[in-house]
Motif scaffolding. Structure first.
Motif, PDB file in Angstrom:
ATOM      1  N   ALA A  33      56.693 -66.378 -77.264  1.00 53.58           N
ATOM      2  CA  ALA A  33      55.352 -66.892 -77.566  1.00 53.58           C
ATOM      3  C   ALA A  33      54.306 -65.798 -77.461  1.00 53.58           C
ATOM      4  CB  ALA A  33      55.003 -68.042 -76.622  1.00 53.58           C
ATOM      5  N   TYR A  34      54.622 -64.740 -76.727  1.00 48.25           N
ATOM      6  CA  TYR A  34      53.695 -63.635 -76.533  1.00 48.25           C
ATOM      7  C   TYR A  34      54.171 -62.430 -77.351  1.00 48.25           C
ATOM      8  CZ  TYR A  34      52.560 -66.831 -72.812  1.00 48.25           C
ATOM      9  OH  TYR A  34      52.236 -67.972 -72.128  1.00 48.25           O
ATOM     10  N   ASP A  35      53.283 -61.486 -77.551  1.00 46.12           N
ATOM     11  CA  ASP A  35      53.589 -60.320 -78.375  1.00 46.12           C
ATOM     12  C   ASP A  35      54.408 -59.340 -77.541  1.00 46.12           C
ATOM     13  OD1 ASP A  35      53.678 -58.483 -80.366  1.00 46.12           O
ATOM     14  OD2 ASP A  35      51.539 -58.039 -80.396  1.00 46.12           O
ATOM     15  N   VAL A  36      55.711 -59.369 -77.720  1.00 43.16           N
ATOM     16  CA  VAL A  36      56.639 -58.604 -76.889  1.00 43.16           C
ATOM     17  C   VAL A  36      57.398 -57.610 -77.752  1.00 43.16           C
ATOM     18  CG1 VAL A  36      58.636 -58.722 -75.347  1.00 43.16           C
ATOM     19  CG2 VAL A  36      56.899 -60.527 -75.282  1.00 43.16           C
ATOM     20  N   GLN A  37      57.535 -56.387 -77.257  1.00 40.29           N
ATOM     21  CA  GLN A  37      58.352 -55.377 -77.921  1.00 40.29           C
ATOM     22  C   GLN A  37      59.297 -54.767 -76.904  1.00 40.29           C
ATOM     23  OE1 GLN A  37      56.224 -52.729 -80.521  1.00 40.29           O
ATOM     24  NE2 GLN A  37      57.873 -51.235 -80.616  1.00 40.29           N
ATOM     25  N   ARG A  38      60.550 -54.638 -77.285  1.00 42.37           N
ATOM     26  CA  ARG A  38      61.582 -54.113 -76.386  1.00 42.37           C
ATOM     27  C   ARG A  38      62.100 -52.781 -76.914  1.00 42.37           C
ATOM     28  NH1 ARG A  38      64.883 -56.270 -72.324  1.00 42.37           N
ATOM     29  NH2 ARG A  38      66.971 -55.347 -72.180  1.00 42.37           N
ATOM     30  N   ILE A  39      62.241 -51.811 -76.027  1.00 43.60           N
ATOM     31  CA  ILE A  39      62.783 -50.500 -76.371  1.00 43.60           C
ATOM     32  C   ILE A  39      64.144 -50.369 -75.705  1.00 43.60           C
ATOM     33  CG2 ILE A  39      62.389 -48.016 -76.347  1.00 43.60           C
ATOM     34  CD1 ILE A  39      59.427 -48.581 -75.865  1.00 43.60           C
ATOM     35  N   GLU A  40      65.180 -50.198 -76.503  1.00 42.66           N
ATOM     36  CA  GLU A  40      66.532 -50.118 -75.969  1.00 42.66           C
ATOM     37  C   GLU A  40      66.877 -48.684 -75.566  1.00 42.66           C
ATOM     38  OE1 GLU A  40      68.038 -52.710 -75.253  1.00 42.66           O
ATOM     39  OE2 GLU A  40      67.029 -54.241 -76.468  1.00 42.66           O
ATOM     40  N   ARG A  41      67.981 -48.545 -74.854  1.00 42.23           N
ATOM     41  CA  ARG A  41      68.343 -47.254 -74.268  1.00 42.23           C
ATOM     42  C   ARG A  41      68.524 -46.160 -75.323  1.00 42.23           C
ATOM     43  NH1 ARG A  41      69.808 -44.511 -69.925  1.00 42.23           N
ATOM     44  NH2 ARG A  41      71.482 -42.981 -70.109  1.00 42.23           N
ATOM     45  N   GLU A  42      69.069 -46.513 -76.468  1.00 42.59           N
ATOM     46  CA  GLU A  42      69.292 -45.509 -77.507  1.00 42.59           C
ATOM     47  C   GLU A  42      68.003 -44.777 -77.855  1.00 42.59           C
ATOM     48  OE1 GLU A  42      70.262 -46.828 -81.569  1.00 42.59           O
ATOM     49  OE2 GLU A  42      72.070 -45.605 -81.356  1.00 42.59           O
ATOM     50  N   ALA A  43      66.893 -45.517 -77.933  1.00 46.87           N
ATOM     51  CA  ALA A  43      65.607 -44.890 -78.238  1.00 46.87           C
ATOM     52  C   ALA A  43      65.029 -44.194 -77.014  1.00 46.87           C
ATOM     53  CB  ALA A  43      64.631 -45.939 -78.754  1.00 46.87           C
ATOM     54  N   LEU A  44      65.293 -44.723 -75.822  1.00 53.55           N
ATOM     55  CA  LEU A  44      64.751 -44.126 -74.601  1.00 53.55           C
ATOM     56  C   LEU A  44      65.245 -42.698 -74.388  1.00 53.55           C
ATOM     57  CD1 LEU A  44      65.083 -47.131 -72.110  1.00 53.55           C
ATOM     58  CD2 LEU A  44      62.955 -46.114 -72.908  1.00 53.55           C
ATOM     59  N   VAL A  45      66.512 -42.449 -74.694  1.00 53.92           N
ATOM     60  CA  VAL A  45      67.105 -41.147 -74.368  1.00 53.92           C
ATOM     61  C   VAL A  45      67.052 -40.169 -75.530  1.00 53.92           C
ATOM     62  CG1 VAL A  45      68.624 -42.189 -72.656  1.00 53.92           C
ATOM     63  CG2 VAL A  45      69.426 -41.917 -75.006  1.00 53.92           C
ATOM     64  N   SER A  46      66.387 -40.533 -76.617  1.00 56.90           N
ATOM     65  CA  SER A  46      66.383 -39.633 -77.781  1.00 56.90           C
ATOM     66  C   SER A  46      64.970 -39.279 -78.233  1.00 56.90           C
ATOM     67  CB  SER A  46      67.170 -40.257 -78.934  1.00 56.90           C
ATOM     68  OG  SER A  46      66.638 -41.515 -79.305  1.00 56.90           O
ATOM     69  N   SER A  47      64.049 -39.170 -77.289  1.00 53.95           N
ATOM     70  CA  SER A  47      62.711 -38.696 -77.647  1.00 53.95           C
ATOM     71  C   SER A  47      62.698 -37.172 -77.648  1.00 53.95           C
ATOM     72  CB  SER A  47      61.660 -39.228 -76.676  1.00 53.95           C
ATOM     73  OG  SER A  47      61.764 -38.579 -75.423  1.00 53.95           O
ATOM     74  N   ALA A  48      61.741 -36.603 -78.348  1.00 54.48           N
ATOM     75  CA  ALA A  48      61.688 -35.142 -78.468  1.00 54.48           C
ATOM     76  C   ALA A  48      61.273 -34.458 -77.179  1.00 54.48           C
ATOM     77  CB  ALA A  48      60.727 -34.751 -79.594  1.00 54.48           C
ATOM     78  N   SER A  49      60.528 -35.161 -76.321  1.00 56.13           N
ATOM     79  CA  SER A  49      60.044 -34.546 -75.090  1.00 56.13           C
ATOM     80  C   SER A  49      60.871 -34.927 -73.873  1.00 56.13           C
ATOM     81  CB  SER A  49      58.586 -34.947 -74.839  1.00 56.13           C
ATOM     82  OG  SER A  49      58.501 -36.337 -74.555  1.00 56.13           O
ATOM     83  N   GLY A  50      61.610 -36.057 -73.954  1.00 60.72           N
ATOM     84  CA  GLY A  50      62.340 -36.538 -72.794  1.00 60.72           C
ATOM     85  C   GLY A  50      61.450 -37.161 -71.747  1.00 60.72           C
ATOM     86  N   ARG A  51      60.250 -37.640 -72.142  1.00 58.92           N
ATOM     87  CA  ARG A  51      59.287 -38.179 -71.186  1.00 58.92           C
ATOM     88  C   ARG A  51      58.950 -39.620 -71.560  1.00 58.92           C
ATOM     89  NH1 ARG A  51      58.378 -33.537 -68.607  1.00 58.92           N
ATOM     90  NH2 ARG A  51      56.944 -34.413 -67.087  1.00 58.92           N
TER      91      ARG A  51
END
Length: 672
Positions: free
Chosen positions: A45-63
């Motif tokens: 019912a609320y505006d929710v967005q989920r970030i899964e582990r695959e995206a968490l560990v593959s950022s360019a900065s690691g932060r």
């Protein structure tokens, strides 16, 4: 951390050493998850967005702040990440309800609030994405446990367990400036439970935040060094009850703009949690948290020390208890209470910019508390899901003081501020209509509360040449908002979410300009933010495209002596922000990804005098298997070397991350 280690392993002892009786009947296997209770059916019912582990560990900065920037509407007070920003600027918010450096979003790590009790900043460098399994971002006023403070939303970080982590894992990278980032994790199963230990260490000489044509002999690179370590143990107590013990410690050192302009932040926290998943589900949590902060201010004219914020120790203790009674298959009823007690004090010494002599000795601080009681029910009626809840908070602000000694030792000021307290009631409700498997319509309304921080109440500060005064009479901020949206899934491979919202933050705390060199924290009538948010994800076999966009019309409502602010956009708030990531997984364990991110123009100050130009950056990430347990990792931050202006004080600029290229190895050994 010693008592946390002991607690963790004592918690595992029954699971590791228990033996079954020979004649015991077979039982269902005990499953521990290491998480809290599941979300209710009305969460959508609320505006929710989920970030899964695959995206968490593959950022360019690691932060973690880089990862969160992919969420529409997320922003920090400054555009800099946690390598090149003063820690006290690391407030996070959602939906353009910014304007100062305190967080207006509640950030929870495994249910524990992690914000600094004095300043309100988030210790971002301590929150390693490699140690997380997922992040859930809920925009709009908070309601459940520790809902006070979540006036723009809630960011929930979930730690990873042995299902996501290798038994022994780690990575080490180096960039083109010789800076390093290294981490290691250990995640063995012990009996029917598990232990996860992790450490991360970052260090580097940093880049030049000062433009080349503005550098002087005293100018310095943004040098940084930080480490964090965590320990977590989970074990079953019965077939339906598990205990979770966690500890976190961190330390962060940075230099910004001039030699000697050094800042530090550090902290330790521990928590113990019981989660029951029987007929009467429950979640009971207790935590203790200590943090500290220091900072040295260097004059931009004499390049001498003008202020030494020697220490700002804080202590917070708290907990929550929530129960979900079994009242029928169509209802999920949550009844809970939470409490947080915090105190903080600063010690600082100002210096004469010309002579270098100390001119005063200052101490300031106080205490805050919040006791909340909440009830919320999700009711499923066919394709319709209804939710409604209320929260009652009893808050106090007390023992506030400001004490200053002159250079001679004589008392220059000794002020004790009046204690304050109050009751605040808030509510939220929403509805989801699952019209079909492809279309869901939703709407929600909510209110919220945020107390001013001890920093806003009692501590003045200087960012030369501007002095910002504290204000002990600040009132709590109050949110009123509503939203409506649609979630579309026309085909299984494509989902699209659209949300329109209208949020009004009454009595918003802002840094109000009084003259060319003086600002003061004041309550303005409101910050009114209206806008659109969109997010999408398309999965086509080996290719994954995800994106988000936030367009916000935010303006300050002010009158009287603040009338010059009326109708202006809050400081540091862009109108448009967008992010898109294209990822390709040609075979298992490969990942190639590109992220394009745009941040619109924003104003440095409340009077819209100085502009931070729009910036568009391109990041790249590649993971390529080398062996069955090793992967080559390549990363590129700001590949096009876009100029990112993070501060503009009358033409005196600070710059953000330039093009930075990383290379290294990731290791992971698995056996069970």
């Amino acid at each position: 951390m010693r008592y946390l280690t002991a607690t963790a392993f004592l918690a595992l002892a029954p699971a590791a050493h228990a033996t079954d009786e020979a004649d015991a009947p077979p039982r269902e296997p005990i499953v521990v998850t290491g998480t809290g209770l599941s979300e209710g059916p009305a969460t959508p019912a609320y505006d929710v967005q989920r970030i899964e582990r695959e995206a968490l560990v593959s950022s360019a900065s690691g932060r973690i702040e880089d990862v969160l920037s992919s969420v529409a509407g997320f922003q920090q007070f400054r555009r800099s990440d946690s390598r090149a920003s003063n820690p006290s600027n690391q407030g996070v918010t959602l939906r353009a309800l910014g304007g100062n450096a305190s967080s207006r979003a509640q950030v929870l790590l495994d249910g524990v609030p992690v914000g600094n009790p004095f300043f309100g900043y988030i210790p971002l460098s301590a929150l390693s994405p490699d140690r997380l399994s997922a992040v859930r971002v809920t925009r709009g006023g908070g309601m459940g446990a520790f809902g006070s403070g979540a006036v723009s939303g809630t960011i929930e970080l979930e730690s990873a367990g042995p299902d996501e982590l290798a038994v022994i894992g780690g990575q080490a990278l180096v960039n083109d400036r010789g800076e390093t980032q290294a981490s290691a994790t250990l995640a063995p199963r012990l009996g029917q439970g598990f232990v996860v230990a992790g450490v991360q260490w970052d260090r580097g000489k940093g880049f030049w935040t000062t433009p080349e044509d503005q550098r002087v002999a005293a100018s310095a690179r943004a040098r940084y060094e930080s480490w964090s370590a965590s320990l977590r143990a989970v074990a079953p107590l019965t077939d339906t009850v598990e205990v979770q013990a966690s500890g976190l410690a961190y330390d962060d050192h940075r230099t910004l703009r001039f030699h000697g302009a050094d800042s530090t932040s550090s902290g330790q926290q521990g928590s113990l949690r019981l989660v029951g998943r029987g007929d009467w589900q429950f979640d009971v949590l207790g935590f203790v948290q200590a943090q500290d902060f220091s900072n040295v201010v260097i004059s931009a004219t004499s390049y001498r020390k003008t202020l030494d914020q020697a220490k700002t120790p804080t202590l917070a203790v708290g907990g929550k208890a929530e129960v979900r009674p079994p009242i029928g298959p169509d209802h999920v009823l949550r009844i809970g209470t939470d409490i947080k007690l915090s105190r903080g004090n600063l010690v600082e010494m100002p210096y004469n910019a010309g002579t270098g002599a100390r001119t005063a000795f200052r101490r300031a601080g106080g205490r805050q508390s919040d006791l909340g009681i909440y009830v919320e029910d999700d009711w499923t009626v066919g394709r319709l899901v209804l939710t409604a809840g209320g929260r009652l908070d009893r808050w106090t602000i007390r023992d506030g003081y400001y004490h200053e000694l002159a250079a001679s030792g004589a008392v220059a000021q000794d002020t004790r501020f009046a204690n304050r307290d109050g009751w605040s009631g808030n509510a939220r409700g929403g509805v989801v209509w699952n019209a079909s498997s492809a279309v869901s319509l939703r709407a929600a309304a909510y209110t919220g509360l945020r107390l001013p921080t001890l920093n806003e109440l009692y501590r003045p500060f200087v960012v030369f040449p501007i002095t910002t005064r504290a204000n002990a009479d600040l009132k709590p901020e109050r949110l009123r908002g509503f939203e409506a949206g649609v979630d579309l899934r026309p085909v299984p491979e494509w989902q699209l979410s659209l949300t329109a919202f209208d949020n009004r933050l009454k009595d918003a705390v802002a840094n109000v300009t009084l003259d060319a060199t003086t600002r003061e924290r004041q309550n303005v009538d409101a910050i009114h933010a209206r806008g659109l948010e969109a997010s999408t994800e398309i999965r086509l076999g080996q290719v994954d495209l995800s994106g988000s966009l936030s367009w916000t019309d935010a303006e300050v409502k002010a009158r009287g002596v603040q009338s010059a602010l009326d109708g202006l956009r809050p400081a540091q708030v862009p109108k448009l922000a967008a992010s898109a990531t294209l990822a390709w997984t040609p075979v298992e364990d490969w990942r190639l990804a590109a992220t394009l991110r745009h941040t619109g123009a924003q104003f440095e100050d409340d009077l819209e005098t100085d502009v931070l130009p729009a910036a568009t950056t391109l990041d790249l990430y590649a993971q390529v298997p080398v062996t069955g347990f090793a992967w080559l990792v390549l990363r590129a931050e700001n590949l096009t070397d876009e100029t990112i202006v993070t501060r503009n004080a009358g033409g005196s600029l600070d710059l953000g991350q330039p093009r930075t290229l990383w290379a290294g190895l990731r290791l992971g050994l698995r056996w069970r």
